[in-house]
Motif scaffolding. Structure first.
Motif, PDB file in Angstrom:
ATOM      1  N   MET A 211       0.838  -1.208   0.000  1.00 54.29           N
ATOM      2  CA  MET A 211       0.000   0.000   0.000  1.00 54.29           C
ATOM      3  C   MET A 211       0.874   1.259   0.000  1.00 54.29           C
ATOM      4  O   MET A 211       0.659   2.194  -0.776  1.00 54.29           O
ATOM      5  CB  MET A 211      -0.898  -0.016   1.248  1.00 54.29           C
ATOM      6  N   ALA A 212       1.883   1.258   0.876  1.00 51.32           N
ATOM      7  CA  ALA A 212       2.757   2.436   0.977  1.00 51.32           C
ATOM      8  C   ALA A 212       3.558   2.639  -0.302  1.00 51.32           C
ATOM      9  O   ALA A 212       3.766   3.775  -0.751  1.00 51.32           O
ATOM     10  CB  ALA A 212       3.689   2.295   2.183  1.00 51.32           C
ATOM     11  N   LEU A 213       4.002   1.535  -0.906  1.00 52.92           N
ATOM     12  CA  LEU A 213       4.771   1.642  -2.157  1.00 52.92           C
ATOM     13  C   LEU A 213       3.895   2.199  -3.270  1.00 52.92           C
ATOM     14  O   LEU A 213       4.327   3.081  -4.031  1.00 52.92           O
ATOM     15  CB  LEU A 213       5.320   0.272  -2.559  1.00 52.92           C
ATOM     16  N   LEU A 214       2.686   1.677  -3.398  1.00 52.41           N
ATOM     17  CA  LEU A 214       1.784   2.158  -4.445  1.00 52.41           C
ATOM     18  C   LEU A 214       1.489   3.632  -4.235  1.00 52.41           C
ATOM     19  O   LEU A 214       1.509   4.438  -5.179  1.00 52.41           O
ATOM     20  CB  LEU A 214       0.476   1.356  -4.430  1.00 52.41           C
ATOM     21  N   TRP A 215       1.220   4.019  -3.002  1.00 43.60           N
ATOM     22  CA  TRP A 215       0.962   5.416  -2.671  1.00 43.60           C
ATOM     23  C   TRP A 215       2.165   6.284  -3.063  1.00 43.60           C
ATOM     24  O   TRP A 215       2.019   7.342  -3.674  1.00 43.60           O
ATOM     25  CB  TRP A 215       0.677   5.531  -1.171  1.00 43.60           C
ATOM     26  N   GLY A 216       3.356   5.790  -2.715  1.00 46.33           N
ATOM     27  CA  GLY A 216       4.571   6.524  -3.048  1.00 46.33           C
ATOM     28  C   GLY A 216       4.734   6.698  -4.556  1.00 46.33           C
ATOM     29  O   GLY A 216       5.286   7.689  -5.030  1.00 46.33           O
ATOM     30  N   ALA A 217       4.234   5.702  -5.307  1.00 40.88           N
ATOM     31  CA  ALA A 217       4.341   5.757  -6.767  1.00 40.88           C
ATOM     32  C   ALA A 217       3.192   6.560  -7.386  1.00 40.88           C
ATOM     33  O   ALA A 217       3.080   6.638  -8.608  1.00 40.88           O
ATOM     34  CB  ALA A 217       4.350   4.339  -7.336  1.00 40.88           C
ATOM     35  N   GLY A 218       2.353   7.135  -6.551  1.00 40.28           N
ATOM     36  CA  GLY A 218       1.303   8.005  -7.060  1.00 40.28           C
ATOM     37  C   GLY A 218      -0.061   7.361  -7.214  1.00 40.28           C
ATOM     38  O   GLY A 218      -1.022   8.017  -7.626  1.00 40.28           O
ATOM     39  N   PHE A 219      -0.166   6.061  -6.874  1.00 37.68           N
ATOM     40  CA  PHE A 219      -1.471   5.396  -6.968  1.00 37.68           C
ATOM     41  C   PHE A 219      -2.205   5.561  -5.648  1.00 37.68           C
ATOM     42  O   PHE A 219      -1.919   4.849  -4.677  1.00 37.68           O
ATOM     43  CB  PHE A 219      -1.292   3.921  -7.286  1.00 37.68           C
ATOM     44  N   THR A 220      -3.134   6.498  -5.594  1.00 39.84           N
ATOM     45  CA  THR A 220      -3.767   6.779  -4.308  1.00 39.84           C
ATOM     46  C   THR A 220      -5.271   6.486  -4.290  1.00 39.84           C
ATOM     47  O   THR A 220      -5.934   6.773  -3.315  1.00 39.84           O
ATOM     48  CB  THR A 220      -3.559   8.261  -3.917  1.00 39.84           C
TER      49      THR A 220
END
Lengths: 209, 209, 209
Positions: free
Chosen positions: A165-174
């Protein structure tokens, strides 16, 4: 605003329901009365999120929602009248519990990121959301939390789901697809861990019994 | 400002004193040392309110008041020197405990309403204020909280008193007479439950021993 | 800004490390798996500070620091592989534990004073910082907190160290030398208590076994 909050409420309540079932069932097994069953159901279902929100310094979600209060009571009523049937259905309940675990770690991580926590700390808080209620349930029921000794992989899938979740968020997928992906990953890992009996190790030199 | 806060401090300290007595007495029974007795007395007396204030996101009342700190220590000293006498006086202490229960649920509900919680959630938090300290006492003393299994009606009077407080508040009665009425109702219900041995049910099919 | 925050981070992490060792070791003794050891290590090391920060209504330090998260995991790894050696080294660990106790009570008191708590309440919160993690460790491990019954003076040195911190602060000494002085005092008292076997009393009339 965050889309997930609009998309997931039914899933969310389903997760709460399943966690509450496990709490109420623990109550029935321990011969608690109906009050004890309701307390255990509520704390199992809501405890992790309340801990998370206290640390995030926001009003706990459980104290802003009608469903969060009523669903654990519904689970208590069901277990009160039909606990032998629920007990027999535990293999199925465990599948839903895995779904709740996945959902809670993903949503918890996302909420912490939204409030501005670092990815590392958001991951910790996501895992806390997912496993905190079960720990409270066991402490209140007078047991060492099963998470700490049963060697089943329960916290680890939550940790990995939170990390994704944190990686996806960091990559802009929110948006909600990211939340769902993280939840599904944790769910599948938990199911695989149960299916294949993956076990966490004991400290070196302590014999497997 | 709220009148209750000016009217009730003595009552409030009396409730804290009685809850602290039960905590210190549990400590003496369990052969805890004087430090353990003081910790148990303080957590029993203040734990419910601290939990409430953490959830309300305000500074816990226990950390703004001199009396809240000193009264549990006073109760510890009394139990330290005269625990056999306090033990023998428990029937009387239980009456005061019922008064503390009533007061705490009413004041807790009112504080939550003042902060803007919905009536339903204020009621839950009022009950938490009243029973939270006793739960912490039992967990710290290594026991399953008696609230969960002893089938005495303890949480239920607190719940009803909290509900009446919320109803009166909703009807526009926000002064100290409303708080007192709710507290007295919970107190009387608790006394009646003790007097007539009203019991909470076990899950269906679990035999009364 | 406060100087201590710049001077003490290494000391701080050392205190966290030692507390985490005691948590991980408790986990190994109780045959917990590696997940349980990590949870116990983290809660022992960070639990007191998290409780303090929840009551102070600030974001818990453990959720703003990288080291606070990693150091308990490091302690877990060490105990996982070398717990017999760590067990044998416990007399040494207890000296460091006393240092952690001193440091945590001084830093906790200071933080509470900075946030505007009264000296009395800051002292209580400083003691909570120092002993809270150990209480959580024991509750999670299914034991009555040793602090409550083992009659060793553990909370009392923390209380006195916190009191000295508050007195120095009140007298205008707010830099790191004051913090260090309070920490050293609590440390020395704890060492003396261990060395001479000072014991807290049981309630009057309860026989020493």
């Amino acid at each position: 605003m965050n889309d997930t909050l609009h998309v997931s409420p039914l899933l969310d309540l389903a997760g709460i329901f399943v966690f509450a079932l496990s709490g109420a069932l623990m109550g029935a097994r321990k011969r608690l009365d109906v009050v004890g069953m309701a307390v255990l159901a509520s704390m199992t279902a809501l405890g992790g999120g309340i801990l998370r929100d206290l640390i995030l310094n926001v009003r706990p979600a459980a104290f802003e929602s009608l469903g969060y209060v009523l669903v654990p009571l519904l689970a208590t009523v069901i277990v009160f009248f039909w606990h032998p049937q629920v007990e027999r259905g535990m293999p199925t309940v465990l599948v839903f519990d895995a779904a709740g675990l996945g959902l809670f770690c993903a949503v918890g991580t996302e909420k912490a990121l939204t409030v501005g926590f670092s990815p590392l700390h958001a991951v910790l808080l996501g895992m806390t959301t997912a496993v905190g209620g079960g720990i409270l349930r066991d402490v209140l029921a007078g047991q060492i939390p099963s998470l700490l000794y049963d060697r089943q992989l329960y916290a680890v899938p939550a940790l990995l789901g939170s990390a994704v979740m944190a990686l996806l968020w960091g990559a802009g997928f929110t948006g909600w697809p990211a939340t769902l992906a993280a939840a599904v990953l944790a769910f599948l890992l938990r199911i695989l861990a149960m299916r294949y009996g993956w076990r966490a190790p004991l400290a070196r030199g302590i014999p497997d019994e």
